[in-house]
Design a protein around this motif. Sequence first.
Motif, mmCIF file in Angstrom:
data_model
loop_
_atom_site.group_PDB
_atom_site.id
_atom_site.type_symbol
_atom_site.label_atom_id
_atom_site.label_comp_id
_atom_site.label_asym_id
_atom_site.label_seq_id
_atom_site.Cartn_x
_atom_site.Cartn_y
_atom_site.Cartn_z
ATOM 1 N N ALA A 368 -5.938 -2.492 -5.644
ATOM 2 C CA ALA A 368 -5.025 -2.931 -4.582
ATOM 3 C C ALA A 368 -3.700 -3.412 -5.159
ATOM 4 O O ALA A 368 -2.636 -3.187 -4.574
ATOM 5 N N LEU A 369 -3.748 -4.072 -6.299
ATOM 6 C CA LEU A 369 -2.532 -4.599 -6.913
ATOM 7 C C LEU A 369 -1.597 -3.493 -7.409
ATOM 8 O O LEU A 369 -0.410 -3.737 -7.624
ATOM 9 N N LYS A 370 -2.124 -2.297 -7.558
ATOM 10 C CA LYS A 370 -1.296 -1.160 -7.990
ATOM 11 C C LYS A 370 -0.740 -0.381 -6.803
ATOM 12 O O LYS A 370 0.025 0.560 -6.984
ATOM 13 N N SER A 371 -1.110 -0.782 -5.615
ATOM 14 C CA SER A 371 -0.722 -0.028 -4.421
ATOM 15 C C SER A 371 0.724 -0.308 -4.021
ATOM 16 O O SER A 371 1.236 -1.416 -4.173
ATOM 17 N N GLU A 390 -5.337 -12.714 -13.876
ATOM 18 C CA GLU A 390 -3.977 -13.089 -14.263
ATOM 19 C C GLU A 390 -2.989 -12.160 -13.567
ATOM 20 O O GLU A 390 -3.101 -10.933 -13.643
ATOM 21 N N LEU A 391 -1.981 -12.730 -12.910
ATOM 22 C CA LEU A 391 -1.083 -11.939 -12.075
ATOM 23 C C LEU A 391 0.320 -11.743 -12.658
ATOM 24 O O LEU A 391 1.108 -10.970 -12.108
ATOM 25 N N TRP A 392 0.657 -12.425 -13.743
ATOM 26 C CA TRP A 392 2.037 -12.375 -14.210
ATOM 27 C C TRP A 392 2.513 -10.950 -14.488
ATOM 28 O O TRP A 392 3.565 -10.525 -14.009
ATOM 29 N N ASP A 393 1.758 -10.186 -15.262
ATOM 30 C CA ASP A 393 2.179 -8.831 -15.605
ATOM 31 C C ASP A 393 2.337 -7.969 -14.364
ATOM 32 O O ASP A 393 3.257 -7.138 -14.279
ATOM 33 N N VAL A 394 1.470 -8.184 -13.378
ATOM 34 C CA VAL A 394 1.515 -7.397 -12.136
ATOM 35 C C VAL A 394 2.809 -7.674 -11.377
ATOM 36 O O VAL A 394 3.537 -6.761 -10.987
ATOM 37 N N VAL A 395 3.110 -8.962 -11.166
ATOM 38 C CA VAL A 395 4.286 -9.306 -10.351
ATOM 39 C C VAL A 395 5.585 -8.999 -11.102
ATOM 40 O O VAL A 395 6.593 -8.618 -10.488
ATOM 41 N N TRP A 396 5.573 -9.146 -12.430
ATOM 42 C CA TRP A 396 6.768 -8.858 -13.217
ATOM 43 C C TRP A 396 7.091 -7.366 -13.179
ATOM 44 O O TRP A 396 8.243 -6.951 -13.006
ATOM 45 N N ASN A 397 6.046 -6.537 -13.305
ATOM 46 C CA ASN A 397 6.249 -5.087 -13.249
ATOM 47 C C ASN A 397 6.734 -4.659 -11.870
ATOM 48 O O ASN A 397 7.572 -3.761 -11.742
ATOM 49 N N LYS A 398 6.240 -5.307 -10.836
ATOM 50 C CA LYS A 398 6.652 -4.956 -9.474
ATOM 51 C C LYS A 398 8.123 -5.293 -9.255
ATOM 52 O O LYS A 398 8.867 -4.524 -8.640
ATOM 53 N N ASP A 405 13.916 -6.942 -4.284
ATOM 54 C CA ASP A 405 12.744 -7.206 -3.451
ATOM 55 C C ASP A 405 12.498 -8.719 -3.444
ATOM 56 O O ASP A 405 12.020 -9.290 -4.418
ATOM 57 N N SER A 406 12.829 -9.365 -2.333
ATOM 58 C CA SER A 406 12.748 -10.829 -2.288
ATOM 59 C C SER A 406 11.313 -11.325 -2.440
ATOM 60 O O SER A 406 11.078 -12.381 -3.041
ATOM 61 N N LEU A 407 10.339 -10.580 -1.914
ATOM 62 C CA LEU A 407 8.937 -10.997 -2.052
ATOM 63 C C LEU A 407 8.490 -10.904 -3.509
ATOM 64 O O LEU A 407 7.709 -11.740 -3.981
ATOM 65 N N ALA A 408 9.008 -9.910 -4.212
ATOM 66 C CA ALA A 408 8.685 -9.792 -5.639
ATOM 67 C C ALA A 408 9.290 -10.954 -6.423
ATOM 68 O O ALA A 408 8.665 -11.494 -7.345
ATOM 69 N N TRP A 409 10.503 -11.357 -6.058
ATOM 70 C CA TRP A 409 11.115 -12.527 -6.702
ATOM 71 C C TRP A 409 10.308 -13.790 -6.404
ATOM 72 O O TRP A 409 10.130 -14.649 -7.284
ATOM 73 N N TYR A 410 9.829 -13.916 -5.188
ATOM 74 C CA TYR A 410 8.989 -15.074 -4.846
ATOM 75 C C TYR A 410 7.759 -15.103 -5.755
ATOM 76 O O TYR A 410 7.396 -16.153 -6.312
ATOM 77 N N ASP A 411 7.100 -13.953 -5.890
ATOM 78 C CA ASP A 411 5.895 -13.890 -6.718
ATOM 79 C C ASP A 411 6.199 -14.219 -8.173
ATOM 80 O O ASP A 411 5.465 -14.969 -8.827
ATOM 81 N N VAL A 412 7.279 -13.652 -8.695
ATOM 82 C CA VAL A 412 7.640 -13.890 -10.101
ATOM 83 C C VAL A 412 7.903 -15.372 -10.343
ATOM 84 O O VAL A 412 7.439 -15.949 -11.340
ATOM 85 N N THR A 413 8.660 -16.005 -9.457
ATOM 86 C CA THR A 413 8.976 -17.421 -9.655
ATOM 87 C C THR A 413 7.780 -18.324 -9.372
ATOM 88 O O THR A 413 7.740 -19.462 -9.834
ATOM 89 N N THR A 414 6.798 -17.806 -8.643
ATOM 90 C CA THR A 414 5.583 -18.585 -8.356
ATOM 91 C C THR A 414 4.597 -18.531 -9.510
ATOM 92 O O THR A 414 3.997 -19.550 -9.880
ATOM 93 N N TYR A 415 4.427 -17.349 -10.098
ATOM 94 C CA TYR A 415 3.394 -17.170 -11.127
ATOM 95 C C TYR A 415 3.934 -17.303 -12.553
ATOM 96 O O TYR A 415 3.176 -17.184 -13.514
ATOM 97 N N ALA A 416 5.210 -17.563 -12.707
ATOM 98 C CA ALA A 416 5.805 -17.661 -14.046
ATOM 99 C C ALA A 416 5.308 -18.902 -14.786
ATOM 100 O O ALA A 416 5.010 -19.934 -14.181
#
Length: 536
Positions: A368-371, A390-398, A405-416
């Motif tokens: 699902a995370l690759k979708s 671990e989600l960092w690599d997933v959200v950073w690659n996205k 992508d504002s949602l991707a920025w939210y994820d990156v700043t949340t999981y960093a």
Amino acid sequence: MLDWIKNLLENKQKLEVTEWKTNTSILQFLSDNINANGTLNETADSLPDEKKSEESGIRFAPGLMDSMFGADESDESREKIKELSKLIKTIAKKGDEGSKSEFYKILTESDGVIGIIDEFLEEIVNQSLPIDPYLFSFAKDLATKTSHRNSVKIGIAILGLCQKKSVINEIKILGLHDEFTVFSMVALSNLSDNIVEDLWELATKVDGWGKIQLVDRIAHMELSEELKDWLLLEGYKNSIMIEYLAYTCAVNGELHIKLQREKIDVKLFKATGEIIQALLSDGPAEDISDYEFAPETVENFIRHGKTHVKDITDFITLNAIKDFLIELQEDLGEHKKNGWNQNIISNCLIDINENLKNKDWKEQAEIALKSDDSVLYWNGKQAAEKLGIELWDVVWNKLQKNSLDSLAWYDVTTYAKEENVDEIIDFAKNNLPLEELGSGPRDWMGLGEDYQKHSSFGFVITFLENYPAKGAALILVGLDSPVTSNRNATLSVLATWKLENWSNEITQKVNRLKEIEPNEDTKKNIERLLEGLELE
């Protein structure tokens, strides 16, 4: 001569006649944009009279403003109702063209009509105005031959009072747009011989605020089993928030009774899962504590899960129920009134654990995370958090695939983590349009699709709060943001950093902003910031 004297004595001023009817009406626009299935296509989202502000086209969802506001009891509105009532009386009795022009002018110069419409219609009823030969014709022209939403809304509303069924088809077409759905709903309720069927048909063709209002009305009518099934399978779904209709559809669709069956199909199982999740949310409407059949519904849903639990959405739903039940174990609180007890809770938790075992949920989450499907990705992310992935690599690659992508920025700043800070700052500096983002202070709200980049930047600024003196170049851009919320976020970061972590350039920029800041509340906070006081 007698008419001239009468008009003179009444101090009447002849009203200017201007052309207000058009062949390029909103009705024609909507008719030209109907899909084969009876819904409107995307072209029809923005009406011809759409006003776009200088904030690069910000607008509210169709029907939102009319859903938020009720009667306006201001003196200005009372005066407007009085004036419109006087004009409509003249129109109904004489068909006066000048009065029609003035009526249209007042409507189209108003911000909206929802605040005055109820009292205005009441005035029409109280005056017992004649429908023919003028009032019905005028109302029909307003609804079907004008290009302004206010005139269309008032036209639909008056047509609903006129009791002439010949306009039902036009009213249905106008109701396809969420901006007019509630007005069409009321008119159809007065005109239709098959109210439930007509409103249901319309509800299947809209999905925004109009659907929310329609379903809420339909749900309290006399319902067939077919319509109850529709409420449970489709009625609750909308493009705003499922939470608005989950309770309404669960109760009036009799979900608890449907789940009593020995077996249910996968469609009802999936729909029930979505409804339960919405009821568990702290949403804008009734929730699980209001639902008197909650224990029975949850028990039976879990029972049917033995057959139907298969994918990542089922994993998320069962875990949401599990979290809720664990909280209930600690304190039943207001839920006790619905019949919850420790025995029911314990049995549900045992059955949930049984349903969840023997499946490779980690593998499903990683898929699902690759979708590229946003819903599936979101589900994968939720599942990953439960499974400890671990989600960092997933959200950073996205984020690297789409830097706006504002949602991707939210994820990156949340999981960093702290070791990611410099990399995030460098990526923001190199990939965000900083010149545009710092184009100068204005009082923009910064909402809507056109503001993805500003929203993305807002997440970056907020992220810097815990890292004093890092990203100073981004802070300087934030102080020059045209979006007020981003300037406020920047000030909040600087307040956390304290003065000793400000560069000379930041200090100069803050002092300059104090002089030119367009928002009064923000300006006061700048002064408090410079004085070392807590921001308001």
